[in-house]
Design a protein around this motif. Sequence first.
Motif, PDB file in Angstrom:
ATOM      1  N   SER A  96      -4.280 -10.654  13.023  1.00 43.13           N
ATOM      2  CA  SER A  96      -4.754  -9.434  12.389  1.00 43.13           C
ATOM      3  C   SER A  96      -3.567  -8.622  11.867  1.00 43.13           C
ATOM      4  O   SER A  96      -2.559  -8.468  12.559  1.00 43.13           O
ATOM      5  CB  SER A  96      -5.537  -8.630  13.435  1.00 43.13           C
ATOM      6  N   GLY A  97      -3.661  -8.159  10.642  1.00 43.96           N
ATOM      7  CA  GLY A  97      -2.603  -7.341  10.058  1.00 43.96           C
ATOM      8  C   GLY A  97      -1.514  -8.153   9.370  1.00 43.96           C
ATOM      9  O   GLY A  97      -0.553  -7.593   8.838  1.00 43.96           O
ATOM     10  N   SER A  98      -1.656  -9.486   9.354  1.00 42.42           N
ATOM     11  CA  SER A  98      -0.591 -10.303   8.753  1.00 42.42           C
ATOM     12  C   SER A  98      -0.653 -10.311   7.224  1.00 42.42           C
ATOM     13  O   SER A  98       0.241 -10.837   6.574  1.00 42.42           O
ATOM     14  CB  SER A  98      -0.654 -11.740   9.291  1.00 42.42           C
ATOM     15  N   GLY A  99      -1.729  -9.751   6.658  1.00 48.90           N
ATOM     16  CA  GLY A  99      -1.783  -9.630   5.195  1.00 48.90           C
ATOM     17  C   GLY A  99      -2.760 -10.579   4.521  1.00 48.90           C
ATOM     18  O   GLY A  99      -2.752 -10.709   3.287  1.00 48.90           O
ATOM     19  N   LYS A 100      -3.633 -11.217   5.303  1.00 44.17           N
ATOM     20  CA  LYS A 100      -4.532 -12.237   4.740  1.00 44.17           C
ATOM     21  C   LYS A 100      -5.521 -11.635   3.732  1.00 44.17           C
ATOM     22  O   LYS A 100      -5.664 -12.140   2.623  1.00 44.17           O
ATOM     23  CB  LYS A 100      -5.316 -12.940   5.857  1.00 44.17           C
ATOM     24  N   SER A 101      -6.198 -10.557   4.146  1.00 51.84           N
ATOM     25  CA  SER A 101      -7.186  -9.948   3.232  1.00 51.84           C
ATOM     26  C   SER A 101      -6.484  -9.396   2.005  1.00 51.84           C
ATOM     27  O   SER A 101      -6.988  -9.499   0.882  1.00 51.84           O
ATOM     28  CB  SER A 101      -7.916  -8.784   3.901  1.00 51.84           C
ATOM     29  N   THR A 102      -5.312  -8.810   2.222  1.00 51.03           N
ATOM     30  CA  THR A 102      -4.552  -8.253   1.103  1.00 51.03           C
ATOM     31  C   THR A 102      -4.235  -9.349   0.092  1.00 51.03           C
ATOM     32  O   THR A 102      -4.378  -9.155  -1.123  1.00 51.03           O
ATOM     33  CB  THR A 102      -3.251  -7.616   1.636  1.00 51.03           C
ATOM     34  N   TYR A 147       0.883  -1.167   0.000  1.00 47.49           N
ATOM     35  CA  TYR A 147       0.000   0.000   0.000  1.00 47.49           C
ATOM     36  C   TYR A 147       0.918   1.213   0.000  1.00 47.49           C
ATOM     37  O   TYR A 147       1.647   1.434   0.969  1.00 47.49           O
ATOM     38  CB  TYR A 147      -0.903  -0.004   1.231  1.00 47.49           C
TER      39      TYR A 147
HETATM   40  N1  ATP Z   1      -6.413  -0.035   2.121  1.00 44.60           N
HETATM   41  C1  ATP Z   1      -5.268  -0.044   2.815  1.00 44.60           C
HETATM   42  N2  ATP Z   1      -4.451   1.023   2.797  1.00 44.60           N
HETATM   43  C2  ATP Z   1      -3.281   1.021   3.485  1.00 44.60           C
HETATM   44  N3  ATP Z   1      -2.834  -0.024   4.224  1.00 44.60           N
HETATM   45  C3  ATP Z   1      -3.606  -1.112   4.290  1.00 44.60           C
HETATM   46  C4  ATP Z   1      -4.866  -1.183   3.599  1.00 44.60           C
HETATM   47  N4  ATP Z   1      -5.408  -2.411   3.839  1.00 44.60           N
HETATM   48  C5  ATP Z   1      -4.528  -3.063   4.641  1.00 44.60           C
HETATM   49  N5  ATP Z   1      -3.451  -2.292   4.909  1.00 44.60           N
HETATM   50  C6  ATP Z   1      -2.288  -2.682   5.728  1.00 44.60           C
HETATM   51  O1  ATP Z   1      -1.754  -3.875   5.191  1.00 44.60           O
HETATM   52  C7  ATP Z   1      -1.376  -4.758   6.242  1.00 44.60           C
HETATM   53  C8  ATP Z   1      -2.102  -6.085   6.062  1.00 44.60           C
HETATM   54  O2  ATP Z   1      -3.498  -5.863   6.271  1.00 44.60           O
HETATM   55  P1  ATP Z   1      -4.598  -6.971   5.954  1.00 44.60           P
HETATM   56  O3  ATP Z   1      -5.946  -6.335   6.171  1.00 44.60           O
HETATM   57  O4  ATP Z   1      -4.314  -7.595   4.665  1.00 44.60           O
HETATM   58  O5  ATP Z   1      -4.317  -8.028   7.111  1.00 44.60           O
HETATM   59  P2  ATP Z   1      -5.254  -9.152   7.704  1.00 44.60           P
HETATM   60  O6  ATP Z   1      -4.360 -10.261   8.087  1.00 44.60           O
HETATM   61  O7  ATP Z   1      -6.349  -9.440   6.751  1.00 44.60           O
HETATM   62  O8  ATP Z   1      -5.825  -8.476   9.007  1.00 44.60           O
HETATM   63  P3  ATP Z   1      -7.324  -8.244   9.464  1.00 44.60           P
HETATM   64  O9  ATP Z   1      -7.869  -9.590   9.757  1.00 44.60           O
HETATM   65  O10 ATP Z   1      -7.206  -7.378  10.662  1.00 44.60           O
HETATM   66  O11 ATP Z   1      -7.995  -7.550   8.299  1.00 44.60           O
HETATM   67  C9  ATP Z   1      -1.686  -4.052   7.535  1.00 44.60           C
HETATM   68  O12 ATP Z   1      -0.500  -3.427   7.988  1.00 44.60           O
HETATM   69  C10 ATP Z   1      -2.704  -3.031   7.149  1.00 44.60           C
HETATM   70  O13 ATP Z   1      -2.630  -1.889   7.985  1.00 44.60           O
END
Ligand code: ATP
Length: 262
Positions: A41-47, A16
């Motif tokens: 949370s924040g490990s990048g799964k949704s990304t 990002y």
């Molecule tokens: N739209 C965005 N803009 C900027 N940074 C983002 C965005 N979405 C996610 N991030 C950052 O990317 C990193 C991974 O986030 P992501 O949401 O993929 O993790 P996650 O494992 O799915 O966590 P969660 O379950 O809390 O959503 C985090 O540091 C988050 O702050």
Amino acid sequence: MKEKAMLELRGVNVAYRENAAVRNVSFKVHEKEIVGIVGESGSGKSTLIRSIIKLLGNQGQVTAGEISFHGRKLLDLSEGEMRRIRGKEIALVIQHPELALDPLWTIGNLFFESMRFHGNISKKQALSLAEELLSSLSLKDTARILKSYPFELSGGMCQRVAIAIAMANGPRLLLADEPTSALDVTVQNQVIETLLQMREMFQTAILMVSHNMGVIARLADTVGVMYRGELVEWGKKDDVLHHPSHDYTKALVRATPKMEGT
Ligand SMILES: Nc1ncnc2c1ncn2[C@@H]1O[C@H](COP(=O)(O)OP(=O)(O)OP(=O)(O)O)[C@@H](O)[C@H]1O
């Protein structure tokens, strides 16, 4: 698993702006396989999930690597080409289905719109298919469900219906981003059952991410673990649960209540 890979990620990095969120991730998903990726949370799964269907928003970008689906390089496709793939070949369900389902439309109309976008189908045909799909999930009173608005359904029911809508076009791959996390444990089980039924009925592969190792362990054939943007563990479920190699996986497994069949 003998079937050939339908989805392959090779050395994928996602950022990002200048902040890396996913680093050097490679894995394969095979036909009919259920892959579960767990991580905090924040490990990048949704990304990771969203990079596959190119729904990262304005700030997010795949900065390195390759993603291929049935041999097609998704990163090279235009937005128009991706729109034809999303929903039809690769579907997505998310944690809060009520955010994905238009609140002004009944469930019946949501089914119809989803099917009409990808094919020539009458409303009558769509509703009859929708009713069949909901009945196969042992949902009672399908006629009432089809006439309801998303907010009129309980959280668990809404998620099961959202999964059925996602499956209405028979996608080859279902992506699921924390589909059980907003639900209490009994209802979580129903959603897990629904996903397993969908795999059986449609022979669909599923790639699901969750922070909950217990949920992943119930569902997945293959388990991956993400830690700080990297995929640190990958293997058959039993191998990962019984012989984890990374310290973070070991801690996760220790913290997961022992369950039947895992
Ligand atoms: N739209 C965005 N803009 C900027 N940074 C983002 C965005 N979405 C996610 N991030 C950052 O990317 C990193 C991974 O986030 P992501 O949401 O993929 O993790 P996650 O494992 O799915 O966590 P969660 O379950 O809390 O959503 C985090 O540091 C988050 O702050």
